[in-house]
Scaffold this motif. Structure first.
Motif, PDB file in Angstrom:
ATOM      1  N   THR A  26      31.870  57.333  60.922  1.00 34.26           N
ATOM      2  CA  THR A  26      31.013  57.570  59.763  1.00 34.26           C
ATOM      3  C   THR A  26      30.176  56.336  59.455  1.00 34.26           C
ATOM      4  N   ALA A  27      30.835  55.174  59.384  1.00 35.60           N
ATOM      5  CA  ALA A  27      30.115  53.938  59.079  1.00 35.60           C
ATOM      6  C   ALA A  27      29.136  53.584  60.194  1.00 35.60           C
ATOM      7  N   GLY A  28      29.560  53.768  61.431  1.00 33.69           N
ATOM      8  CA  GLY A  28      28.698  53.429  62.560  1.00 33.69           C
ATOM      9  C   GLY A  28      27.428  54.258  62.591  1.00 33.69           C
ATOM     10  N   TYR A  29      27.548  55.546  62.315  1.00 29.12           N
ATOM     11  CA  TYR A  29      26.357  56.392  62.338  1.00 29.12           C
ATOM     12  C   TYR A  29      25.498  56.208  61.091  1.00 29.12           C
ATOM     13  N   PHE A  30      26.106  55.877  59.982  1.00 35.63           N
ATOM     14  CA  PHE A  30      25.301  55.528  58.804  1.00 35.63           C
ATOM     15  C   PHE A  30      24.416  54.327  59.125  1.00 35.63           C
ATOM     16  N   GLU A  31      25.003  53.332  59.742  1.00 37.38           N
ATOM     17  CA  GLU A  31      24.251  52.116  60.060  1.00 37.38           C
ATOM     18  C   GLU A  31      23.184  52.390  61.122  1.00 37.38           C
ATOM     19  N   ALA A  32      23.548  53.140  62.173  1.00 37.45           N
ATOM     20  CA  ALA A  32      22.593  53.403  63.253  1.00 37.45           C
ATOM     21  C   ALA A  32      21.415  54.233  62.769  1.00 37.45           C
ATOM     22  N   VAL A  33      21.697  55.290  62.015  1.00 42.84           N
ATOM     23  CA  VAL A  33      20.624  56.154  61.528  1.00 42.84           C
ATOM     24  C   VAL A  33      19.767  55.411  60.502  1.00 42.84           C
ATOM     25  N   SER A  34      20.398  54.632  59.641  1.00 42.48           N
ATOM     26  CA  SER A  34      19.637  53.864  58.650  1.00 42.48           C
ATOM     27  C   SER A  34      18.682  52.894  59.329  1.00 42.48           C
ATOM     28  N   ALA A  35      19.176  52.211  60.371  1.00 41.91           N
ATOM     29  CA  ALA A  35      18.338  51.247  61.084  1.00 41.91           C
ATOM     30  C   ALA A  35      17.224  51.936  61.855  1.00 41.91           C
ATOM     31  N   ALA A  36      17.539  53.101  62.435  1.00 43.18           N
ATOM     32  CA  ALA A  36      16.544  53.807  63.235  1.00 43.18           C
ATOM     33  C   ALA A  36      15.508  54.496  62.365  1.00 43.18           C
ATOM     34  N   PRO A  69      32.369  63.423  61.434  1.00 42.31           N
ATOM     35  CA  PRO A  69      32.191  62.117  60.785  1.00 42.31           C
ATOM     36  C   PRO A  69      30.820  61.496  61.055  1.00 42.31           C
ATOM     37  N   THR A  70      30.278  61.731  62.254  1.00 42.03           N
ATOM     38  CA  THR A  70      28.964  61.159  62.557  1.00 42.03           C
ATOM     39  C   THR A  70      27.857  61.886  61.791  1.00 42.03           C
ATOM     40  N   VAL A  71      28.018  63.191  61.611  1.00 41.79           N
ATOM     41  CA  VAL A  71      27.043  63.932  60.809  1.00 41.79           C
ATOM     42  C   VAL A  71      27.128  63.489  59.355  1.00 41.79           C
ATOM     43  N   ALA A  72      28.354  63.219  58.892  1.00 41.06           N
ATOM     44  CA  ALA A  72      28.521  62.731  57.518  1.00 41.06           C
ATOM     45  C   ALA A  72      27.812  61.396  57.330  1.00 41.06           C
ATOM     46  N   GLY A  73      27.921  60.517  58.321  1.00 35.72           N
ATOM     47  CA  GLY A  73      27.232  59.233  58.235  1.00 35.72           C
ATOM     48  C   GLY A  73      25.725  59.404  58.231  1.00 35.72           C
ATOM     49  N   ALA A  74      25.221  60.313  59.077  1.00 38.40           N
ATOM     50  CA  ALA A  74      23.782  60.570  59.118  1.00 38.40           C
ATOM     51  C   ALA A  74      23.302  61.195  57.814  1.00 38.40           C
ATOM     52  N   ARG A  75      24.105  62.087  57.258  1.00 37.24           N
ATOM     53  CA  ARG A  75      23.751  62.741  55.981  1.00 37.24           C
ATOM     54  C   ARG A  75      23.636  61.701  54.870  1.00 37.24           C
ATOM     55  N   SER A  76      24.584  60.783  54.809  1.00 35.62           N
ATOM     56  CA  SER A  76      24.548  59.738  53.775  1.00 35.62           C
ATOM     57  C   SER A  76      23.353  58.810  53.972  1.00 35.62           C
ATOM     58  N   ALA A  77      23.023  58.509  55.230  1.00 38.82           N
ATOM     59  CA  ALA A  77      21.864  57.657  55.493  1.00 38.82           C
ATOM     60  C   ALA A  77      20.579  58.324  55.006  1.00 38.82           C
ATOM     61  N   ASN A 130      34.132  59.864  51.222  1.00 38.58           N
ATOM     62  CA  ASN A 130      33.871  59.373  49.860  1.00 38.58           C
ATOM     63  C   ASN A 130      34.080  57.868  49.729  1.00 38.58           C
ATOM     64  N   GLU A 131      35.015  57.326  50.479  1.00 32.79           N
ATOM     65  CA  GLU A 131      35.184  55.865  50.455  1.00 32.79           C
ATOM     66  C   GLU A 131      33.943  55.185  51.021  1.00 32.79           C
ATOM     67  N   HIS A 132      33.410  55.753  52.091  1.00 29.64           N
ATOM     68  CA  HIS A 132      32.203  55.162  52.658  1.00 29.64           C
ATOM     69  C   HIS A 132      31.014  55.327  51.713  1.00 29.64           C
ATOM     70  N   ARG A 133      30.894  56.498  51.126  1.00 34.88           N
ATOM     71  CA  ARG A 133      29.786  56.721  50.198  1.00 34.88           C
ATOM     72  C   ARG A 133      29.847  55.733  49.033  1.00 34.88           C
ATOM     73  N   ALA A 134      31.042  55.431  48.579  1.00 35.69           N
ATOM     74  CA  ALA A 134      31.178  54.471  47.479  1.00 35.69           C
ATOM     75  C   ALA A 134      30.696  53.085  47.896  1.00 35.69           C
ATOM     76  N   THR A 135      30.972  52.710  49.149  1.00 34.01           N
ATOM     77  CA  THR A 135      30.580  51.369  49.608  1.00 34.01           C
ATOM     78  C   THR A 135      29.065  51.225  49.726  1.00 34.01           C
ATOM     79  N   VAL A 136      28.355  52.361  49.901  1.00 30.12           N
ATOM     80  CA  VAL A 136      26.887  52.282  50.052  1.00 30.12           C
ATOM     81  C   VAL A 136      26.174  52.769  48.796  1.00 30.12           C
ATOM     82  N   GLY A 137      26.939  52.937  47.717  1.00 32.44           N
ATOM     83  CA  GLY A 137      26.321  53.265  46.435  1.00 32.44           C
ATOM     84  C   GLY A 137      25.932  54.715  46.248  1.00 32.44           C
ATOM     85  N   LEU A 138      26.653  55.628  46.888  1.00 35.83           N
ATOM     86  CA  LEU A 138      26.366  57.051  46.739  1.00 35.83           C
ATOM     87  C   LEU A 138      27.492  57.739  45.970  1.00 35.83           C
TER      88      LEU A 138
END
Length: 411
Positions: A81-91, A105-113, A173-181
């Protein structure tokens, strides 16, 4: 328009995104694809001029056990989740949209990004069984079986929400909290959105209504392949009667490769046919030096399948669709996730045979091939081939252009 496509899975997950990327570029979009760093995926994307943004660990190494992912399912999900949030955000940068499929989990990271960036997001299911419906069962996660006495699909999908929240709710939800969502209560619906996309052919993988959701079904995302077949393979094909193709894609098959290869070759020979064996991630190889067996690696299925008598495979969506478009009878030996669904669909359409169980023997595979090679099934496969659409990626690209142009956001 700038678009980021995100996926994590095997070739069957990457190829459709490459197809969408090509169609989006034809409409003037700039496209980047976040996908596993496997060399074969990078090469396939490079072949069509699409930039790969590596994300997550190698899928092939995970599947084949070369480098298993350590930790519990929640720990692995948290990293993805964290890895794809970072990759999608950067891309993404100043992108207009994010389109994602693959492991949850990767879709969840992309969704949050996408949410953090404030851009349009679309979730894509590559098979109907990933979306809630009274017409099919949900996927069972390891260690979280459904009660044996519950058979109503509606009830099973309600239970599935609880399983998803138990397995992934805390991680997401733990990841979303760390990125302010903000926190979400139903992670499945949040990630899938209220209007997911379904990239399957309406004949091969129809969406039956009424159902729990009403997806946008575009048709399968097929990347046209004009690569020529190797000269030595062409010579083999032209040297005799049409052979049988056998390949299990990214499936390691769970049996010693020598056993699987031996049973496969014996089954095809029992039907009096030559054989083309695809090595795949099971690393299949000839069992002897006989000239009735030809081994291939990466090959253009669109060019090969019309020239074989039958296609024996694991039941991945991409291979199933390629064989159906070719009008070639199929024998499916389903292993996991959506593969039993595709085996059932092929059998229901009368264009192939669903093997009974995930481990083929020489006898069981020979019996299935005997049916598949019959004139009635071949005639039916040829008839259905003309109904399979090839414009799914173009339809999806046009839909995304319209959504972005209208300024619509995910529900």
């Amino acid at each position: 328009m700038r678009v980021v496509l995100s996926t994590y899975g095997s070739r069957g997950d990457v190829e459709p995104m490459a197809a969408l990327a090509v169609r989006l570029r034809e409409r003037g979009a700039e496209v980047r694809v976040c996908a596993p760093p496997d060399e074969e995926f990078a090469k396939r994307l490079a072949d069509v001029g699409v930039e790969l943004v590596p994300a997550g660990p190698s899928v092939r190494e995970l599947v084949t056990g070369v480098r298993p992912m350590a930790g519990s399912i929640q720990e692995r999900a948290a990293r993805l989740t964290a890895g794809y949030f970072e990759a999608v955000s950067a891309a993404a940068g100043d992108a207009d949209a994010v389109v994602a499929t693959g492991l949850f989990p990767t879709v969840a990271g992309a969704r949050s990004a996408a949410e953090k960036l404030g851009v349009h997001f679309a979730y894509v299911a590559l098979q109907p069984t990933m979306l809630p419906s009274p017409h099919h069962r949900p996927y069972t996660y390891p260690g979280h079986p459904f009660p044996e006495d519950v058979t109503d699909n509606r009830v099973l999908w309600e239970l599935h929400v609880g399983v998803m929240n138990e397995v992934f709710g805390g991680v997401v939800n733990e990841h979303r909290a760390t990125v302010g969502l903000p926190r979400v209560d139903d992670v499945r619906t949040h990630v899938n959105t209220d209007r997911p996309w379904l990239a399957t052919d309406p004949v091969l993988g129809p969406w039956e209504r009424p159902a729990g959701v009403d997806p946008v079904q575009s048709g399968a995302w097929i990347l046209p392949d004009d690569r020529p077949l190797p000269a030595d393979l062409v010579a083999f094909l032209e040297a005799g009667e049409a052979p049988v193709y056998v390949g299990f894609g990214s499936m390691p098959m769970g049996e010693p490769k020598e056993t699987i290869a031996g049973d496969v070759v014996a089954a095809v020979r029992a039907q009096g046919r030559r054989i083309v064996v695809a090595r795949g991630w099971a690393d299949l190889a000839p069992i002897d030096g006989a000239d009735d067996c030809f081994v291939v690696g990466e090959v253009n299925q669109q060019a090969l399948f019309p020239r074989v008598a039958a296609v024996v495979h694991h039941g991945g969506a991409g291979t199933t669709t390629a064989a159906a478009r070719a009008g070639t009878p199929q024998v499916l030996v389903p292993q996991v996730v959506d593969q039993p669904y595709w085996a059932a669909r092929v059998a229901a359409l009368g264009i192939g045979v669903a093997h009974d169980g995930p481990v083929p023997t020489a006898a069981s595979l020979s019996a299935a091939l005997g049916t598949a090679l019959g004139p009635e099934l071949r005639a039916r496969a040829a008839a259905v081939a003309g109904t399979v659409r090839a414009d799914g990626a173009a339809v999806a690209a046009e839909h995304l252009v319209e959504l972005v142009g209208a300024g619509r956001r995910p529900a």
